[in-house]
Design an enzyme around this catalytic site. Sequence first.
Site, PDB file in Angstrom:
ATOM      1  N   GLN A   1       3.144   9.946   1.228  1.00 57.09           N
ATOM      2  CA  GLN A   1       4.484   9.345   1.218  1.00 57.09           C
ATOM      3  C   GLN A   1       5.305   9.765   0.003  1.00 57.09           C
ATOM      4  OE1 GLN A   1       2.618   5.275   2.074  1.00 57.09           O
ATOM      5  NE2 GLN A   1       4.665   5.046   2.904  1.00 57.09           N
TER       6      GLN A   1
ATOM      7  N   CYS B   1       6.326  -0.434   6.468  1.00 55.97           N
ATOM      8  CA  CYS B   1       5.946   0.820   5.815  1.00 55.97           C
ATOM      9  C   CYS B   1       7.107   1.269   4.942  1.00 55.97           C
ATOM     10  CB  CYS B   1       5.656   1.877   6.893  1.00 55.97           C
ATOM     11  SG  CYS B   1       5.210   3.478   6.215  1.00 55.97           S
ATOM     12  N   LEU B   2       6.814   1.666   3.710  1.00 54.90           N
ATOM     13  CA  LEU B   2       7.885   2.102   2.809  1.00 54.90           C
ATOM     14  C   LEU B   2       8.554   3.379   3.322  1.00 54.90           C
ATOM     15  CD1 LEU B   2       6.231   1.385  -0.671  1.00 54.90           C
ATOM     16  CD2 LEU B   2       7.912  -0.014   0.551  1.00 54.90           C
TER      17      LEU B   2
ATOM     18  N   GLY C   1       0.831  -1.198   0.000  1.00 54.74           N
ATOM     19  CA  GLY C   1       0.000   0.000   0.000  1.00 54.74           C
ATOM     20  C   GLY C   1       0.864   1.245   0.000  1.00 54.74           C
TER      21      GLY C   1
ATOM     22  N   HIS D   1      -3.804   1.738   8.159  1.00 61.05           N
ATOM     23  CA  HIS D   1      -2.410   2.205   8.121  1.00 61.05           C
ATOM     24  C   HIS D   1      -2.270   3.348   7.094  1.00 61.05           C
ATOM     25  CE1 HIS D   1       2.113   1.288   7.865  1.00 61.05           C
ATOM     26  NE2 HIS D   1       1.904   2.095   6.851  1.00 61.05           N
ATOM     27  N   GLU D   2      -2.873   3.147   5.910  1.00 60.61           N
ATOM     28  CA  GLU D   2      -2.729   4.155   4.849  1.00 60.61           C
ATOM     29  C   GLU D   2      -3.521   5.432   5.160  1.00 60.61           C
ATOM     30  OE1 GLU D   2      -0.401   3.642   2.882  1.00 60.61           O
ATOM     31  OE2 GLU D   2      -0.181   1.488   3.167  1.00 60.61           O
TER      32      GLU D   2
ATOM     33  N   HIS E   1      -1.607   7.716   7.269  1.00 60.66           N
ATOM     34  CA  HIS E   1      -0.649   8.562   6.529  1.00 60.66           C
ATOM     35  C   HIS E   1      -1.311   9.866   6.089  1.00 60.66           C
ATOM     36  CE1 HIS E   1       2.991   6.216   6.135  1.00 60.66           C
ATOM     37  NE2 HIS E   1       2.351   5.159   5.679  1.00 60.66           N
TER      38      HIS E   1
HETATM   39 NI    NI Z   1       3.071   3.181   5.497  1.00 59.94          NI
END
Ligand code: NI
Length: 165
Positions: free
Chosen positions: A51, A93-94, A46, A135-136, A139
Site C-alpha cells: 500500500q 481499507c486505507l 493494519g 486482509h493484509e 494486499h
Molecule cells: Ni487494506
Amino acid sequence: MSVMKILTFPDPRLRTVAAPVEKFDKSLKKLTDDMLETMYSENGIGLAATQVNVHKRVIVMDISEERNEPRVFINPEFEIKSNKSLYTFSEGCLSVPGFNEEITRPDQIILKWQNLDGDNLEDEPEGLLTVCIQHEIDHLEGKLMVDYLSTLKRDRIRNKLNKRI
Ligand code: NI
C-alpha cells in the site's frame, strides 16, 4: 520516522505481488517504523507494504483499542484450519478510503510469520486479528477487498474514487 504516501484503488501498483524479505537489517526496521507511523496517522488498524508502494512481504498492525500495541509481521502466511467457522466483519481499507463492506472469511487459521530479527513464529489467532491478517496478506498478493464484491459494486467504488483524484 516519516509518513508515507498510500496508494489508492484502482492504482495498478496495488496489484503487484510482493517479494519475500531476506535481509533483516536496519532498513527493514525503518520501513516498519514508517509504516506504523503512516497507519496511525490515518487511523488504520493494519497496513501492508504494498500500500506504500514497497513490494516486500511486510505488514504492520494494531488492533488494540488504546492504539498502543504495534505488531509487525514479516513474510506472513496462513493455512485455513477449518472452513466451518466463518467471521463476517465490516472491512475498511486505507487504499479504498471511505468505504466499508461486509466480507466473510474463515476465522480458524494457523498463522506463521517472522519478527524483525528473523525468528520464526506461529499462532492460531481468533476474531479481529484473523480477518485483519487475511486482509493484509491479500494486499501482498495484489488482492483487494473490492475483489470480494460484485462487479457492479466494485465499479461504483472505482468511479467514486476516480472522481476524487
Ligand atoms: Ni487494506
